[in-house]
Design a protein around this motif. Structure first.
Motif, PDB file in Angstrom:
ATOM      1  N   MET A   1      33.782  25.076  35.542  1.00  0.00           N
ATOM      2  CA  MET A   1      35.176  24.147  34.660  1.00  0.00           C
ATOM      3  C   MET A   1      36.165  23.711  35.844  1.00  0.00           C
ATOM      4  N   PRO A   2      36.123  22.368  35.686  1.00  0.00           N
ATOM      5  CA  PRO A   2      37.449  22.305  36.307  1.00  0.00           C
ATOM      6  C   PRO A   2      39.122  22.525  35.943  1.00  0.00           C
ATOM      7  N   ARG A   3      39.682  22.474  35.882  1.00  0.00           N
ATOM      8  CA  ARG A   3      41.098  22.285  36.428  1.00  0.00           C
ATOM      9  C   ARG A   3      41.210  20.841  35.587  1.00  0.00           C
ATOM     10  N   ALA A   4      42.508  21.093  34.867  1.00  0.00           N
ATOM     11  CA  ALA A   4      42.980  19.220  34.282  1.00  0.00           C
ATOM     12  C   ALA A   4      44.378  19.434  34.228  1.00  0.00           C
ATOM     13  N   ALA A   5      44.482  18.143  34.443  1.00  0.00           N
ATOM     14  CA  ALA A   5      46.925  17.899  33.561  1.00  0.00           C
ATOM     15  C   ALA A   5      46.314  17.647  32.550  1.00  0.00           C
ATOM     16  N   VAL A   6      46.499  17.728  31.245  1.00  0.00           N
ATOM     17  CA  VAL A   6      46.797  17.294  29.914  1.00  0.00           C
ATOM     18  C   VAL A   6      47.764  17.328  29.351  1.00  0.00           C
ATOM     19  N   CYS A   7      47.792  15.960  29.004  1.00  0.00           N
ATOM     20  CA  CYS A   7      48.921  15.447  27.988  1.00  0.00           C
ATOM     21  C   CYS A   7      48.465  15.012  26.728  1.00  0.00           C
ATOM     22  N   ARG A   8      49.314  16.269  26.007  1.00  0.00           N
ATOM     23  CA  ARG A   8      48.844  16.662  24.488  1.00  0.00           C
ATOM     24  C   ARG A   8      49.654  15.669  23.889  1.00  0.00           C
ATOM     25  N   GLU A   9      51.221  15.047  24.015  1.00  0.00           N
ATOM     26  CA  GLU A   9      51.807  14.502  22.936  1.00  0.00           C
ATOM     27  C   GLU A   9      53.138  13.957  24.140  1.00  0.00           C
ATOM     28  N   ILE A  10      53.379  12.878  24.056  1.00  0.00           N
ATOM     29  CA  ILE A  10      54.634  12.211  23.859  1.00  0.00           C
ATOM     30  C   ILE A  10      55.904  13.232  24.004  1.00  0.00           C
ATOM     31  N   GLY A  11      56.526  13.438  25.422  1.00  0.00           N
ATOM     32  CA  GLY A  11      57.569  13.371  25.469  1.00  0.00           C
ATOM     33  C   GLY A  11      57.204  14.974  26.169  1.00  0.00           C
ATOM     34  N   ASP A  20      36.211  20.661  29.799  1.00  0.00           N
ATOM     35  CA  ASP A  20      34.581  21.140  29.850  1.00  0.00           C
ATOM     36  C   ASP A  20      34.023  19.822  30.432  1.00  0.00           C
ATOM     37  N   LEU A  21      33.904  19.301  31.029  1.00  0.00           N
ATOM     38  CA  LEU A  21      33.112  18.608  31.634  1.00  0.00           C
ATOM     39  C   LEU A  21      31.530  17.887  31.286  1.00  0.00           C
ATOM     40  N   GLN A  22      31.235  16.608  30.398  1.00  0.00           N
ATOM     41  CA  GLN A  22      30.141  16.358  30.358  1.00  0.00           C
ATOM     42  C   GLN A  22      29.286  16.616  31.815  1.00  0.00           C
ATOM     43  N   ALA A  23      28.007  16.009  31.765  1.00  0.00           N
ATOM     44  CA  ALA A  23      27.665  15.448  32.700  1.00  0.00           C
ATOM     45  C   ALA A  23      27.336  14.200  33.033  1.00  0.00           C
ATOM     46  N   SER A 124      36.589  18.128  27.332  1.00  0.00           N
ATOM     47  CA  SER A 124      36.967  18.514  26.156  1.00  0.00           C
ATOM     48  C   SER A 124      37.314  19.800  26.548  1.00  0.00           C
ATOM     49  N   ALA A 125      38.179  20.213  25.718  1.00  0.00           N
ATOM     50  CA  ALA A 125      39.199  21.765  25.428  1.00  0.00           C
ATOM     51  C   ALA A 125      38.697  22.619  25.024  1.00  0.00           C
ATOM     52  N   GLY A 126      38.152  24.036  24.823  1.00  0.00           N
ATOM     53  CA  GLY A 126      38.222  24.548  23.881  1.00  0.00           C
ATOM     54  C   GLY A 126      37.317  23.434  22.556  1.00  0.00           C
ATOM     55  N   GLY A 127      36.432  23.541  22.857  1.00  0.00           N
ATOM     56  CA  GLY A 127      35.885  22.153  22.336  1.00  0.00           C
ATOM     57  C   GLY A 127      36.126  20.977  20.902  1.00  0.00           C
ATOM     58  N   GLN A 128      38.131  20.963  21.800  1.00  0.00           N
ATOM     59  CA  GLN A 128      38.459  19.932  21.530  1.00  0.00           C
ATOM     60  C   GLN A 128      37.703  18.809  22.298  1.00  0.00           C
ATOM     61  N   PRO A 129      37.642  16.662  21.977  1.00  0.00           N
ATOM     62  CA  PRO A 129      37.758  16.406  22.365  1.00  0.00           C
ATOM     63  C   PRO A 129      39.070  15.563  23.494  1.00  0.00           C
ATOM     64  N   LEU A 130      38.911  14.979  24.736  1.00  0.00           N
ATOM     65  CA  LEU A 130      40.200  15.013  25.172  1.00  0.00           C
ATOM     66  C   LEU A 130      39.715  13.224  26.193  1.00  0.00           C
ATOM     67  N   PHE A 131      40.942  12.510  25.923  1.00  0.00           N
ATOM     68  CA  PHE A 131      40.404  11.381  25.937  1.00  0.00           C
ATOM     69  C   PHE A 131      40.954  11.787  27.514  1.00  0.00           C
ATOM     70  N   GLN A 132      40.485  10.250  28.752  1.00  0.00           N
ATOM     71  CA  GLN A 132      40.934  10.077  29.509  1.00  0.00           C
ATOM     72  C   GLN A 132      41.262   9.277  30.503  1.00  0.00           C
ATOM     73  N   SER A 140      42.841  16.017  37.576  1.00  0.00           N
ATOM     74  CA  SER A 140      41.640  17.224  36.846  1.00  0.00           C
ATOM     75  C   SER A 140      40.577  17.140  38.424  1.00  0.00           C
ATOM     76  N   GLU A 141      39.992  18.538  38.546  1.00  0.00           N
ATOM     77  CA  GLU A 141      39.217  18.390  39.609  1.00  0.00           C
ATOM     78  C   GLU A 141      38.121  17.964  40.014  1.00  0.00           C
ATOM     79  N   GLU A 142      37.829  17.796  38.982  1.00  0.00           N
ATOM     80  CA  GLU A 142      36.775  16.433  38.701  1.00  0.00           C
ATOM     81  C   GLU A 142      37.047  15.673  37.051  1.00  0.00           C
ATOM     82  N   THR A 143      35.911  15.079  37.631  1.00  0.00           N
ATOM     83  CA  THR A 143      35.822  13.719  36.481  1.00  0.00           C
ATOM     84  C   THR A 143      34.813  12.716  36.556  1.00  0.00           C
ATOM     85  N   VAL A 144      34.111  12.252  35.905  1.00  0.00           N
ATOM     86  CA  VAL A 144      32.980  11.553  35.510  1.00  0.00           C
ATOM     87  C   VAL A 144      33.958   9.742  35.340  1.00  0.00           C
TER      88      VAL A 144
END
Ligand code: PAD
Ligand code: ZN
Length: 368
Positions: A1-11, A20-23, A124-132, A140-144
């Motif tokens: 599972m790659p580690r990534a920096a996620v912006c959840r909301e402005i501020g 989670d990273l799909q193939a 996605s993280a914990g089942g919640q989709p994340l934009f890129q 992120s350590e990995e991306t598609v």
């Protein structure tokens, strides 16, 4: 599972989480990132200046190694070293065919959507989709990414240096050599000497500018600008930078002036420091509601000035990324000198906070 920096909301600060990273799907590649630069545009997403769908894996200035290719990918293979392009360029749409790959139709739609060419993200993280962010997601350590958004570079090029090509160099150097019309011997002014502005300066030097007037509010940035080719340094806090640039250019103004900050005031200054018949090139991205007011008769008609927007340095990434990699190996493009701070992914919030500091040209996240 790659580690990534996620912006959840402005501020809010970015959260470092396992994702989670799909193939990769057809036409896509999975890339293990070696490095990612931290650009002002990342900061602009976190503070709402730049609109990008959230929650999102940020980062758009990266380089790495292809790990897996999706169905139908023929231009890349596992093991290839690549720079990620935050505007994937198809080479086939109206814009690509008219030499404006930076406006690529499917690539721009993807970049704006927070997903890939089908407008969906692979994170996605914990089942919640994340934009890129910008069809990239390089914090992120990995991306598609789309295979048309990853461009092969020589395998022996250091990935930290290569990452900087992905945004700062393509945008800044490209602004000088592609967007603007700089002629040999020209006088150029560059307003804003951060990671992108420094590349405008070295691009202007490459294009043959004789005098390069760097304008910033920070003496540390101005000293770095000098190393990148600036011949005259103007601290904008010391007085009216327009008057100083006029004085330095025989009262005429700069042949080409670049705005590389994204503020209404500095856009006005940049337009005013361009000479009659000259060009003002806008690179910095202001807040979406910022307007400019230019006297139509005096500014445009009688003075015959031009104002040009610059998106991604008007670059054809498939041609320009290999060209910049070559210039770097030939010692004609300064990349290592742009890296003032090597950090881990966990240091990204500090890097965003320190962006304005005089000693930082670019912070670069190194993944191990
Ligand atoms: P940065 O934060 O590294 O540099 C900005 C520089 O501007 C710093 O050196 C500041 O000291 C200086 N500055 C701030 N205010 C003033 C002022 N009033 N007068 C003079 N100098 C000032 O940012 P960056 O180089 O990463 O990015 C610069 C801009 O370019 C930013 O708006 C970013 O979003 C934009 C950008 N545009 C594109 C594009 O395609 N057009 C691509 C990438 C980045
Ligand atoms: Zn950027």
């Amino acid at each position: 599972m790659p580690r990534a920096a996620v912006c959840r909301e402005i501020g809010s600060p970015l959260e470092i989480v396992d994702v989670d990273l799909q193939a990769p799907k057809a036409g896509e590649v999975r890339v293990r990132l070696g490095a990612s630069g931290v650009c002002h545009s990342d900061l602009s997403v976190t503070n709402g200046t730049l609109l990008s769908p959230l929650p999102s894996v940020l980062g758009h200035e990266g380089a790495g190694v292809v790990e897996e290719v999706g169905e139908g990918v023929t231009n890349l293979a596992p093991g290839d070293h690549v720079v990620i392009s935050w505007v994937p360029q198809c080479g086939e749409c109206y814009f690509c065919k008219h030499g404006q790959g930076e406006l690529c139709e499917p690539g721009s739609a993807a970049a704006m959507s927070g997903g890939l060419l089908d407008m969906t993200s692979r994170f996605s993280a914990g089942g919640q989709p994340l934009f890129q962010m910008a069809a990239s997601g390089t914090f992120s350590e990995e991306t598609v990414v789309p295979a048309i958004g990853a461009v092969k570079i020589p395998g022996d090029m250091p990935l930290a240096a290569a990452a900087l090509i992905g945004c700062g160099v393509l945008t800044g150097f490209g602004a000088a050599v592609n967007t603007a019309d700089i002629a040999k011997g020209d006088t150029v002014a560059v307003v804003g000497c951060g990671g992108v502005g420094l590349n405008v300066i070295q691009g202007a030097r490459h294009a043959g500018a004789e005098r390069i007037i760097a304008v910033d509010m920070n003496d540390g940035k101005l000293q770095t600008a000098q190393k990148f080719g600036a011949t005259d340094l103007v601290n904008a806090s010391d007085g009216d930078p327009v008057a100083t640039v006029m004085e330095l250019s025989g009262g005429r103004g700069a042949d080409v002036a670049f705005e590389v900050i994204g503020l209404a005031d500095t856009i006005d200054q940049t337009f005013n420091m361009a000479r009659r018949g000259g060009q003002a090139v806008l690179v910095g991205v202001p807040k979406m509601d910022v307007m400019t007011t230019i006297p139509a008769a005096l500014g445009f008609v009688i003075m015959e000035k031009q104002i040009r927007g610059c998106w991604y340095g008007s670059s054809n990434v498939h041609q320009d990324i290999p060209k910049y990699a070559r210039l770097y190996t030939e010692g004609k493009l300064m990349l290592d000198e742009l890296i003032s701070n090597e950090i881990t992914l966990g240091g990204v919030n500090d890097a965003l906070a320190n962006m304005g500091s005089g000693s930082i040209a670019r912070s670069v996240i190194k993944y191990s």
